[in-house]
Write a protein that holds these residues in place. Structure first.
Motif, mmCIF file in Angstrom:
data_model
loop_
_atom_site.group_PDB
_atom_site.id
_atom_site.type_symbol
_atom_site.label_atom_id
_atom_site.label_comp_id
_atom_site.label_asym_id
_atom_site.label_seq_id
_atom_site.Cartn_x
_atom_site.Cartn_y
_atom_site.Cartn_z
ATOM 1 N N LEU A 290 0.800 -1.220 0.000
ATOM 2 C CA LEU A 290 0.000 0.000 0.000
ATOM 3 C C LEU A 290 0.834 1.272 0.000
ATOM 4 O O LEU A 290 0.297 2.356 -0.150
ATOM 5 N N GLY A 291 2.144 1.169 0.198
ATOM 6 C CA GLY A 291 2.999 2.331 0.072
ATOM 7 C C GLY A 291 3.203 3.101 1.366
ATOM 8 O O GLY A 291 2.974 2.598 2.472
ATOM 9 N N THR A 292 3.627 4.348 1.211
ATOM 10 C CA THR A 292 3.996 5.212 2.336
ATOM 11 C C THR A 292 3.313 6.566 2.187
ATOM 12 O O THR A 292 3.256 7.129 1.094
ATOM 13 N N LEU A 293 2.834 7.097 3.307
ATOM 14 C CA LEU A 293 2.200 8.403 3.346
ATOM 15 C C LEU A 293 3.013 9.304 4.266
ATOM 16 O O LEU A 293 3.344 8.919 5.384
ATOM 17 N N ARG A 294 3.364 10.522 3.779
ATOM 18 C CA ARG A 294 4.166 11.455 4.565
ATOM 19 C C ARG A 294 3.498 12.833 4.569
ATOM 20 O O ARG A 294 2.987 13.288 3.542
ATOM 21 N N PHE A 295 3.558 13.475 5.724
ATOM 22 C CA PHE A 295 3.102 14.858 5.843
ATOM 23 C C PHE A 295 4.207 15.650 6.521
ATOM 24 O O PHE A 295 4.745 15.226 7.550
ATOM 25 N N ASN A 296 4.591 16.794 5.937
ATOM 26 C CA ASN A 296 5.651 17.585 6.542
ATOM 27 C C ASN A 296 5.368 19.075 6.420
ATOM 28 O O ASN A 296 4.553 19.518 5.596
ATOM 29 N N VAL A 297 6.058 19.817 7.270
ATOM 30 C CA VAL A 297 5.987 21.277 7.277
ATOM 31 C C VAL A 297 7.414 21.800 7.235
ATOM 32 O O VAL A 297 8.248 21.403 8.052
ATOM 33 N N SER A 298 7.706 22.695 6.294
ATOM 34 C CA SER A 298 9.053 23.252 6.174
ATOM 35 C C SER A 298 9.067 24.708 6.613
ATOM 36 O O SER A 298 8.078 25.427 6.468
ATOM 37 N N ASP A 299 10.207 25.115 7.159
ATOM 38 C CA ASP A 299 10.438 26.486 7.631
ATOM 39 C C ASP A 299 9.292 26.961 8.535
ATOM 40 O O ASP A 299 8.629 27.975 8.270
ATOM 41 N N ILE A 300 9.091 26.221 9.604
ATOM 42 C CA ILE A 300 7.972 26.480 10.511
ATOM 43 C C ILE A 300 8.027 27.894 11.077
ATOM 44 O O ILE A 300 7.000 28.563 11.224
ATOM 45 N N LEU A 301 9.230 28.379 11.394
ATOM 46 C CA LEU A 301 9.376 29.695 12.012
ATOM 47 C C LEU A 301 9.517 30.821 10.994
ATOM 48 O O LEU A 301 9.674 31.980 11.374
ATOM 49 N N PHE A 302 9.450 30.486 9.700
ATOM 50 C CA PHE A 302 9.562 31.476 8.634
ATOM 51 C C PHE A 302 10.824 32.320 8.835
ATOM 52 O O PHE A 302 10.798 33.551 8.807
ATOM 53 N N SER A 303 11.960 31.618 9.011
ATOM 54 C CA SER A 303 13.193 32.288 9.421
ATOM 55 C C SER A 303 14.345 32.127 8.440
ATOM 56 O O SER A 303 15.446 32.594 8.712
ATOM 57 N N ALA A 304 14.129 31.471 7.284
ATOM 58 C CA ALA A 304 15.213 31.255 6.321
ATOM 59 C C ALA A 304 15.215 32.359 5.273
ATOM 60 O O ALA A 304 15.001 32.123 4.083
ATOM 61 N N ILE A 305 15.419 33.577 5.692
ATOM 62 C CA ILE A 305 15.402 34.741 4.807
ATOM 63 C C ILE A 305 16.811 35.328 4.731
ATOM 64 O O ILE A 305 17.407 35.679 5.747
ATOM 65 N N TRP A 306 17.342 35.434 3.509
ATOM 66 C CA TRP A 306 18.701 35.931 3.312
ATOM 67 C C TRP A 306 18.733 37.455 3.357
ATOM 68 O O TRP A 306 17.972 38.128 2.660
ATOM 69 N N THR A 307 19.647 37.986 4.162
ATOM 70 C CA THR A 307 19.875 39.416 4.231
ATOM 71 C C THR A 307 21.375 39.676 4.222
ATOM 72 O O THR A 307 22.110 39.080 5.007
ATOM 73 N N SER A 308 21.835 40.544 3.330
ATOM 74 C CA SER A 308 23.251 40.913 3.242
ATOM 75 C C SER A 308 23.393 42.411 3.408
ATOM 76 O O SER A 308 22.543 43.179 2.917
#
Length: 813
Positions: free
Chosen positions: A742-760
């Motif tokens: 029957l296979g595999t089922l996955r649920f995920n959430v990425s960048d939960i804190l909304f913190s991967a923003i590049w600033t230079s």
């Protein structure tokens, strides 16, 4: 470090390291393995398997008394598997452990000699997320729950020591940006910005693993000052017809979707294999560009924000391969590949102008853009095995790229009260065809079991054209702008020869030494300006690897290599990208190649690895550096040669298993960098220490559930004259094995804190100059992914091989 930054770091670390979880009750399983006469069997392989799908839970060898014991086993349903050479495999019925059972004695398991084999049971052992090899760190993407449904770029930027700045268009590994990206051992001759676009459209469900090769040996091209990232796609290992597929759907700021299919068919001497993936990623973006300069005693501020809304973004990748066994020693292979990325975008750009703090005007710029990439690849491969000791391999590749990028701009100039003063229109037509022809031959000779010689030749012919037409609307007619329009062509030819020798010096010491020579001829020009770049140069690239196994638990390694980072074609060609009328990006035909020398000692204790690294790079290429003319207040972003860069790093990577149900992989790196070069007409020198950390945790639950958490944190560091601000990312996922077929089922959430923003930033009080660039392309994405396999589970592996043009294709745009 600001209080907000520190708080973000603490939240990420605390959520990952102290994830609340209550340990289930634990038990013990024991027994004895014996033959039919009752005699104990030592060194028998005893496996504790999951009762639902026979995946491996624990394994060990029986003692000299034939006994075994599994400690700290959580409640659940299990079965026992026992095997030994010369005896029939044994598999028990499913049995249940509960909290009250305490210790469970399975008694004596009897193995029979020469009996009929029992029905086959599939035993699957999960690979660890990280595996350290002699010359590379392997990230097993296929085992990661949080990677399901993601793009290849998202998985890459979660890999230890890898940083991806999508806005600036670069990939960084071990503190350096000249990364060579390979797919199945084949180099993509794309510039970093185009590689990023390619990986954004590649479905991670089609990736088996990512290999981080910091000091590549001589049989790899010498291109790439930061080492090589090799992305290995999945291939089935079964006979007959088999394959796998996956479907994903998600939502961040807007909708996401993806699908992937791969197959392998083997019959007699013929093997047919292929894969197809489709990815849809509607990814709204916000870019900001702020600068402040002093002119005639006045402070001029330019504050631009670009709100970019993609309306159609999809990428398709397909490969089809065919292998035929011409004889017991000769295999002929054909491989074709195709990629198509279509991206449309509407943006509204707002520029606020201030003088001495007071508003002085505005510019509103609605614009639209189409970005369409197409790529075709053909490969012929012939492999001949003379005997057990000698092998010869030929590759011939032809790769063709075609890129179109039309865009339209309307510039509306407003006064301080936002009343319209003037309006202009501009349109850009850009077409970029490119072709690569590459051929190589590799010979391998083994001398007994202790020595191997590798040698080879390679030749590459590259032809590139970049036709840019910029037109202004003047009195209802489009007029060519000669300052920005041009048709540039480039020719580049590279010839290479290498030899590498691997030697087992004694039972505990291995060595690999190599030398590569490359000769390069390149010419860039236009009909109006021929021979803008006309170069011929040759370089030697030595490499050395040593490994010393002190004892069972302790190993020392040392590596040295010299590599080259050639400017990619779009860095050289004077193309133009308009952010606003006074902020543009362009190429630099004066760029020179850089050469880097790197050393890397490693110490390994069991599964813990400590690595030290130092590199020195002459004429280092720095991408995306802003230079501002103080007279016109015009900003130009492009690539520059700095005098040098120095990089020192200490990295530790280790697994931790607090409990049987809890596994953790962690990596931490402390780094120091120094850059020196000329920018804005002034000599700039800066150095800074910073750190990077990554952790991934997996919690195995009853009923075939798995929870995974992963996070990284980057404290910010220098790049040329700019300094990056801190950033991090926290991801979480849950997986359910459905059992059976029957296979595999996955649920995920990425960048939960909304913190991967590049600033230079650039803060230069002496020059009265301040710059801040920010690229917000990240999203908090919720994804659901379903995957399954089909077909036979006995197929032999399709050949996984590299073509001859892998390393050339990295530099294509």
């Amino acid at each position: 470090m600001s209080a907000k930054t520190l708080a973000t770091a603490i939240r990420i670390c605390s959520l990952v390291l102290f994830f609340p979880f209550i340990a289930p009750g634990q038990t013990q399983i024991s027994g004895i393995v014996a033959d039919a006469a009752g005699k104990p069997l030592p060194a028998a392989s005893v496996l504790l398997l999951n009762g639902a799908d026979s995946t491996l839970v624990k394994g060990q060898l029986s003692t000299t008394e034939g006994s075994y014991s599994f400690e700290g086993v959580e409640p659940g349903e299990y079965r026992l598997g026992v095997s030994m050479l010369g005896y029939t495999h044994y598999f028990s019925d499913v049995f249940t452990l509960n909290n009250q059972s305490g210790k469970k004695d399975l008694g004596t398991t009897v193995l029979e000699e020469n009996a009929q084999q029992l029905d086959e049971v599939s035993i699957v052992a999960k690979r660890p997320l990280f595996e350290q090899k002699i010359d590379r760190l392997v990230v097993n993407v296929a085992t990661s729950v949080t990677s399901a449904g993601s793009t290849a770029l998202e998985v890459l930027q979660r890999s230890p020591g890898v940083l991806v700045n999508r806005g600036a268009g670069w990939i960084n590994m071990s503190g350096k940006n000249g990364v060579l990206v390979m797919i199945n051992g084949k180099i993509s001759r794309l510039p970093p910005s185009a590689i990023i676009q390619l990986l954004e459209g590649m479905n991670a469900d089609n990736i088996e693993r990512i290999e981080l090769i910091h000091t590549p040996p001589a049989n790899f091209d010498a291109e790439g000052n930061a080492g090589i990232i090799n992305i290995v796609l999945k291939k089935n290992v079964d006979d007959g017809l088999n394959g796998s597929y996956s479907l994903s759907a998600g939502y961040g700021l807007k909708e996401k979707a993806g699908a992937n299919l791969n197959f392998n068919y083997r019959r007699n001497k013929v093997n047919l294999y292929g894969d197809y993936s489709w990815n849809y990623d509607n990814n709204p973006q916000i870019f900001s560009n702020y600068r402040s300069i002093k002119k005639d005693g006045n402070i001029l501020e330019t504050d631009g924000v670009s709100d970019r809304d993609p309306t159609r973004t999809h990428t398709q990748n397909a490969r089809l391969g065919f292998d035929i066994q011409l004889s017991p020693k000769t295999v002929l292979g054909l491989l074709t590949g195709w990629m198509d990325r279509y991206w449309t975008m509407h943006a509204f750009n707002t520029v606020k102008l201030r003088e001495n703090g007071a508003p002085s005007g505005f510019i509103h710029i609605p614009n639209d853009e189409v970005n369409h990439w197409s790529h075709y690849l053909g490969n012929i491969n012939l492999e001949h095995q003379f005997n057990k000791e000698q092998r010869l391999n030929f590759d011939l590749d032809y790769a063709y790229y075609y890129f179109t990028n039309p865009s339209n701009y309307t510039n509306r100039y407003l006064d301080a009260g936002e009343a319209l003063l003037n309006e202009t229109q501009l349109r850009v037509h850009k077409t970029t065809p490119m072709s690569i022809l590459a051929g190589k031959a590799d010979y391998t000779r083994q001398f007994g079991e202790k020595a191997t010689l590798e040698s080879g030749l390679k030749g590459t012919i590259t032809r590139f054209n970049n036709d840019v037409l910029v037109e202004d609307l003047i009195q209802e007619g489009w007029i060519r702008n000669p300052d920005y329009s041009a048709d540039y062509s480039m020719e580049e030819d590279i010839a290479a020869v290498y030899s590498a020798f691997t030697l087992k010096l004694n039972e505990k010491t291995d060595m690999k030494a190599g030398l590569r020579y490359e000769f390069t001829r390149s010419n860039l020009g236009s009909p109006e300006q021929p021979d803008i770049v006309d170069r011929e140069y040759g370089n030697l690239f030595p490499s050395l690897f040593l490994s010393r196994k002190i004892n069972k638990n302790n190993t020392l390694q040392f590596s040295y290599s010299r590599r080259i980072n050639r400017p990619n074609f779009m860095q050289l060609a004077p193309y133009f990208i308009f952010y606003d009328p006074n902020t543009i990006e362009t190429g630099n035909p004066q760029l020179q190649p850089s050469v880097v020398d790197a050393v890397k000692p490693d110490y390994m204790w069991k599964n813990v690895q400590l690595s030290l690294q130092y590199s020195y790079e002459d004429d280092v290429i720095i991408q995306g550096q802003p230079e501002v003319d103080p007279v016109t207040n015009r900003q130009v972003n492009g690539a520059l040669n700095y005098d040098y860069s120095k990089n020192a790093a200490a990295t530790i990577t280790f697994p931790v298993r607090p409990f049987n149900w809890w596994e953790m992989q962690a990596s931490a790196s402390a780094q120091w960098q120094e850059y020196k070069g000329k920018q804005n007409g002034k000599v700039s020198k800066q150095s800074q220490a910073y750190w990077y950390g990554f952790v991934s945790q997996s919690f195995r639950l009853p009923k075939q559930f798995t929870i995974e958490l992963s996070a990284f944190y980057y404290s910010g560091g220098p790049y040329g004259k700019t300094v990056s601000r801190p950033l991090g990312e926290l991801n979480a996922g849950i997986q359910k094995e459905l059992g059976g077929n029957l296979g595999t089922l996955r649920f995920n959430v990425s960048d939960i804190l909304f913190s991967a923003i590049w600033t230079s930033i650039i803060d230069d009080p002496a020059e009265n100059f301040f710059y801040r660039g920010q690229y917000r392309q990240t999203e908090r994405i919720f994804r659901l992914t379903y995957s399954n396999k089909f077909g036979s589970n006995k197929v032999k592996d399709a050949r996984r091989r590299a073509t001859g043009s892998e390393e050339e294709r990295r530099r294509v745009n």
